[in-house]
Design a protein around this motif. Structure first.
Motif, PDB file in Angstrom:
ATOM      1  N   ARG A 220     -24.297   3.209   1.599  1.00 47.96           N
ATOM      2  CA  ARG A 220     -23.161   2.466   1.076  1.00 47.96           C
ATOM      3  C   ARG A 220     -22.601   3.236  -0.108  1.00 47.96           C
ATOM      4  NH1 ARG A 220     -26.853  -1.370   2.665  1.00 47.96           N
ATOM      5  NH2 ARG A 220     -26.076  -3.156   3.859  1.00 47.96           N
TER       6      ARG A 220
ATOM      7  N   PRO B 270     -19.788  -3.154  -2.589  1.00 43.07           N
ATOM      8  CA  PRO B 270     -20.253  -2.031  -1.767  1.00 43.07           C
ATOM      9  C   PRO B 270     -19.384  -1.861  -0.533  1.00 43.07           C
ATOM     10  CG  PRO B 270     -21.656  -3.941  -1.422  1.00 43.07           C
ATOM     11  CD  PRO B 270     -20.714  -4.308  -2.534  1.00 43.07           C
ATOM     12  N   SER B 271     -19.271  -0.634  -0.074  1.00 45.72           N
ATOM     13  CA  SER B 271     -18.587  -0.383   1.189  1.00 45.72           C
ATOM     14  C   SER B 271     -19.395  -0.991   2.336  1.00 45.72           C
ATOM     15  CB  SER B 271     -18.435   1.125   1.420  1.00 45.72           C
ATOM     16  OG  SER B 271     -19.720   1.706   1.633  1.00 45.72           O
TER      17      SER B 271
ATOM     18  N   PRO C 190     -21.822  -0.859   5.396  1.00 49.40           N
ATOM     19  CA  PRO C 190     -22.917   0.103   5.606  1.00 49.40           C
ATOM     20  C   PRO C 190     -22.577   1.102   6.703  1.00 49.40           C
ATOM     21  CG  PRO C 190     -23.469  -2.022   6.558  1.00 49.40           C
ATOM     22  CD  PRO C 190     -22.206  -2.234   5.780  1.00 49.40           C
TER      23      PRO C 190
ATOM     24  N   LYS D 101     -13.894  -3.243  -2.342  1.00 47.62           N
ATOM     25  CA  LYS D 101     -14.798  -2.219  -1.811  1.00 47.62           C
ATOM     26  C   LYS D 101     -14.038  -0.986  -1.315  1.00 47.62           C
ATOM     27  CE  LYS D 101     -14.893  -4.246   2.836  1.00 47.62           C
ATOM     28  NZ  LYS D 101     -15.750  -4.888   3.862  1.00 47.62           N
TER      29      LYS D 101
END
Length: 296
Positions: free
Chosen positions: A196, A211-212, A214, A123
């Motif tokens: 994200r 995903p990064s 949040p 991520k």
């Protein structure tokens, strides 16, 4: 002559459309997916092809794959066919279309549905400038960065089906990272702003990273003081302004102490001056008495 030719052409076109409708040409189907089209690796996916007239044979086509990619037949005419992907993997990312067959023939293809698989790369990080707490109507800058050489970065907003923004990555010498800078706004308090970001390579646009963490933007109606922004992964520092209470109490205490000391000094000065004046009056009176005694 020109007017007559135009009128005849118009009649022929309308007649052709009416003949097509009377012949019962099948309408275009609708292709959809349960939940979201951005799917984490390993998750189950169900793709639905829906029609209005009913059909017994449905076909699912994937760009770049065999044609048809999947076929489903039913004993009776139905208005929907479902195609199951038990576990989402890299090879299932892509653009899909469906079509169906009726006694009148094959329908046209549906509009494309793009499926994206995530979790194939580590991520990226997501940060905000200047602060995660802003006033309504402001625009914020979101920075998505990674040490991996992604071709592009994608920003998604919670609650929306499609990506909010897609940008080419830029290498930043000072940080040694590839980065995408997104401008978001104006923001309002009427909705939640949770983001994200993902990274991907241009040769595989439907295969994204994890995903990064949040990142939520807090929007207020009133002007708020700015403090260092934070990621949702560190909730201890999100939406907590710097506390000046102790510092203000210390300053007030020092001010009071100074006033008390000034008061004491002023009192002592006045008291000392009063004693001096009283002593002077006593000495003057003594001198007068001595003078009078000497006169006798």
């Amino acid at each position: 002559m020109t007017f007559t030719f135009t009128a005849l052409l118009y009649l022929v076109l309308n007649l052709g459309q009416e003949t097509s409708v009377l012949a019962g040409n099948p309408s275009k189907p609708t292709l959809s997916v349960q939940s979201r089209p951005v799917v984490a690796r390993g998750k189950q996916v169900t793709i639905s092809c829906e029609v209005t007239t009913g059909a017994r044979e449905y076909r699912l086509y994937k760009e770049g794959g065999p044609h048809p990619w999947r076929t489903k037949n039913t004993l009776e005419a139905t208005n929907k066919a479902e195609f199951l992907i038990p576990s989402m993997e890299k090879q299932y990312g892509g653009r899909y279309r469906c079509y169906y067959k009726t006694p009148a023939g094959w329908s046209e293809h549906s509009d494309p549905l793009e499926l994206v698989v995530t979790g194939l790369y580590s991520k990226p990080s997501l940060s905000v400038q200047p602060s995660a707490v802003v006033t309504s109507g402001e625009t914020v800058t979101l920075q998505c960065g990674s040490e991996l050489r992604f071709s592009r970065f994608v920003l998604t907003k919670e609650g929306e089906q499609k990506p909010s923004l897609i940008l080419d990555s830029v290498f930043i010498n000072s940080t040694g990272q590839f980065q995408g800078v997104f401008l978001v706004g104006p923001v309002t308090p009427s909705q939640r702003w949770i983001f994200r970001c993902y990274g991907y390579h241009v040769i595989s646009p439907q295969v994204w990273s994890e995903p990064s963490d949040p990142l939520e933007i807090h929007v207020s109606d009133a002007v708020q003081p700015l403090w260092p922004s934070s990621n949702m992964s560190d909730p201890q520092t999100v939406s907590k302004p710097q506390d000046y209470t102790k510092e203000n109490l210390v300053r007030m205490g020092v001010s009071v102490l100074v006033l008390v000391l000034l008061g004491i000094l002023l009192f002592e000065a006045q008291h000392s001056q009063g004693q001096t004046q009283h002593a002077a009056r006593r000495e003057s009176g003594t001198s007068v008495m001595v003078a009078e005694t000497s006169g006798y």
